[in-house]
Design an enzyme around this catalytic site. Structure first.
Site, short mmCIF file in Angstrom:
data_model
loop_
_atom_site.label_atom_id
_atom_site.label_comp_id
_atom_site.label_asym_id
_atom_site.label_seq_id
_atom_site.Cartn_x
_atom_site.Cartn_y
_atom_site.Cartn_z
N SER A 219 0.83 -1.19 0.00
CA SER A 219 0.00 0.00 0.00
C SER A 219 0.87 1.25 0.00
O SER A 219 1.69 1.43 -0.90
CB SER A 219 -0.96 -0.05 1.20
N ASP A 452 -9.08 -4.63 -5.49
CA ASP A 452 -8.52 -4.05 -4.26
C ASP A 452 -9.35 -2.83 -3.87
O ASP A 452 -9.54 -1.92 -4.67
CB ASP A 452 -7.06 -3.65 -4.50
N HIS A 480 -7.27 -6.16 0.00
CA HIS A 480 -6.18 -5.20 -0.15
C HIS A 480 -4.84 -5.91 -0.08
O HIS A 480 -4.51 -6.53 0.92
CB HIS A 480 -6.29 -4.15 0.97
#
Length: 514
Positions: A219, A452, A480
């Site tokens: 991320s 996602d 995610h």
């Protein structure tokens, strides 16, 4: 991204939060090489050549603090300490694997504590797993702003204000947040940007003796990794950027696309729910189920849900949204969301509130980590944000059209940056949005999940195409990030790349895990 909805490493930390510390120690791994300990400039030599005091800190982990300059433009000036942790390799060690779970603001130390669950046996055999709290985060010169009571009020602000009073509350709350950070952490704020965190990571790389950085970031951690590669392309060995953030996307555009990602995830959840036992929706269609979620949010906005946790918090629309968002990060948590929604439809929001607390890192005793504060502080100096209440109001309305359940919340979550009291020292914040190319770096593996919720797949495509040596690996799945979430295809490709530098075919897409 900067907002009350997101701490983008949450999928991994849902697991990491379950892992506690014990009290055993393990022999220090030998350092490898000496060239890596040479500083790029003489002024920084002392930082790269330091020998930290690694000490056992439970479950075979070792912890240490590493000194870095507060301001890299003035290396002889004030210093801060970066807290780091490592789990020594279990087999024939070939170096260190640096990791970051995202955020910004998520703790790399707590993430590393879950290494036995989050990384394959093959990786753990060959690498020391090294986590660290980036500057401003957790145990590394943390940004502090508000009391826990004040954070409760800020997080609970109506994220879809539709009256002048609610808009004024958003403005006052955002101004108060920025002012509190300036009052308590003003001297630190200009230096917490990701460029400095990348420089810190290079110091850590040198300190552990690695000639090139081996890294797995998720991320926001993909931005940290990409920025590192752009600053130090010749010091890259292998980087995996999983759940990619696209630095070439403007702040407001990113907010809107991210909100749409959560809409896609919510729709995927409802489709799955309607096929599962115990699904709380009375409608048997996806559109009908999505409408029921809308009705729940409207109900919570007008008549807060019941809170049986005994902490006095009012479960309005904001806490309800946070509770729904949290399990969307990890499809394995969808059964928990089904149960929590079933209770919420009956008026009890307690389970949603428990899940919201995971996202904002609020402990059962009511005390927050500094995740929310550091998230805001880092993002507000990393990226340019528009100014003015009317600008945010218009952007929120536009985002809500594209993402009815989440658009307004994501957009208003960035509002404190409109009042941020400092800019990044040394011009590290982008005056304009631009891609990171990392010219001269070896192949960099960018991983994206098709559905996602937090970092849409198009961002992974964008980052892979912008990096001069980017290679895209897709995963046709939910949740995610992709590594160690159930796909043997993804796991094998990542492990082969990190260990043997075998690069998968560009644009390969792994099928959904069975």
């Amino acid at each position: 991204m900067t907002n009350r909805l997101l701490a983008a490493g949450t999928a991994a930390l849902l697991i990491a939060a379950l892992v506690g510390a014990c009290s055993t120690s393990q022999e220090s791994p030998a350092k490898t090489g000496t060239d890596a300990r040479k500083a790029p400039t003489a002024a920084l030599q002392s930082f790269y050549s330091q020998t930290p005091d690694w000490a056992g800190c439970g479950e075979g982990f070792e912890c240490a603090k590493v000194k870095v300059p507060l301001d890299y433009a003035k290396p002889s000036g004030e210093q801060i300490e970066i807290s780091a942790i490592r789990l020594p390799a279990t087999g024939e060690r070939m170096g260190s694997l640096f990791i970051n779970p995202g955020g910004p603001g998520a703790s790399g130390i707590q993430y590393a504590r879950a290494a036995p669950f989050l990384f394959s046996d093959d990786l753990r055999a060959r690498f020391d797993i090294v986590g660290f709290d980036p500057r401003g985060v957790g145990e590394s010169a943390p940004v502090t702003c508000m009391t826990s009571h004040q954070l409760d009020a800020y997080v609970g602000l109506d994220g879809s204000p539709d009256t002048p009073a609610e808009i004024a509350a958003q403005e006052n709350g955002s101004k108060s947040f920025a002012a509190a950070c300036q009052a308590k952490s003003g001297s630190l704020l200009p230096f917490v940007g990701t460029a400095n965190a990348a420089r810190d990571m290079d110091v850590l790389r040198g300190v552990v003796g690695d000639s090139g950085l081996t890294y797995l970031g998720k991320s926001y951690g993909t931005y940290l990794g990409a920025l590192y590669a752009d600053l130090f392309p010749k010091r890259v060995r292998a980087l995996v950027l999983d759940g990619a953030v696209d630095p070439a996307v403007s702040s407001f555009s990113a907010n809107k696309v991210q909100a749409q990602g959560f809409e896609v995830a919510l729709k995927a959840f409802t489709e799955d729910c309607l096929r599962a036992s115990g699904c709380p929706f009375t409608s048997r269609t996806v559109d009908g189920a999505m409408a029921e979620v809308s009705g729940l949010l409207q109900k919570a906005d007008e008549h807060p849900l019941r809170n049986d946790l005994g902490d006095g918090r009012v479960i309005g629309e904001a806490w309800t949204v946070l509770g729904i968002v949290t399990p969307l990060y990890d499809h394995q948590q969808w059964p928990r969301l089904r149960a929590a929604l079933g209770q919420a439809f009956k008026g009890d929001g307690s389970d949603l509130l428990r899940m919201a607390d995971i996202l904002v890192d609020r402990r059962p005793d009511g005390v927050y980590s500094n995740q929310t504060e550091s998230n805001m502080a880092i993002n507000c100096v990393d990226h340019p944000y528009p100014k003015g209440t009317a600008t945010y109001e218009k952007a929120a309305v536009d985002a809500a059209k594209a993402a009815p359940h989440f658009g307004s919340f994501v957009m208003w979550g960035s509002f404190p940056c409109s009042f941020w009291p400092v800019k990044a020292a040394g011009g590290d914040a982008a005056d304009s949005v631009k891609p990171l190319k990392a010219e001269g770096a070896p192949p960099i593996l960018v991983v994206g999940t098709v559905r996602d919720p937090a970092t849409p797949y198009e961002w992974a495509k964008g980052l892979a195409s912008e990096l001069s040596s980017g290679v895209l690996l897709g995963y046709d799945g939910d949740g995610h990030t992709a590594y160690r979430t159930g796909s043997a295809c993804v796991d094998t490709a990542v492990d082969d790349y990190l260990i043997a530098l075998r690069v998968p075919k560009n644009d390969m897409v792994c099928p959904e895990a069975g």
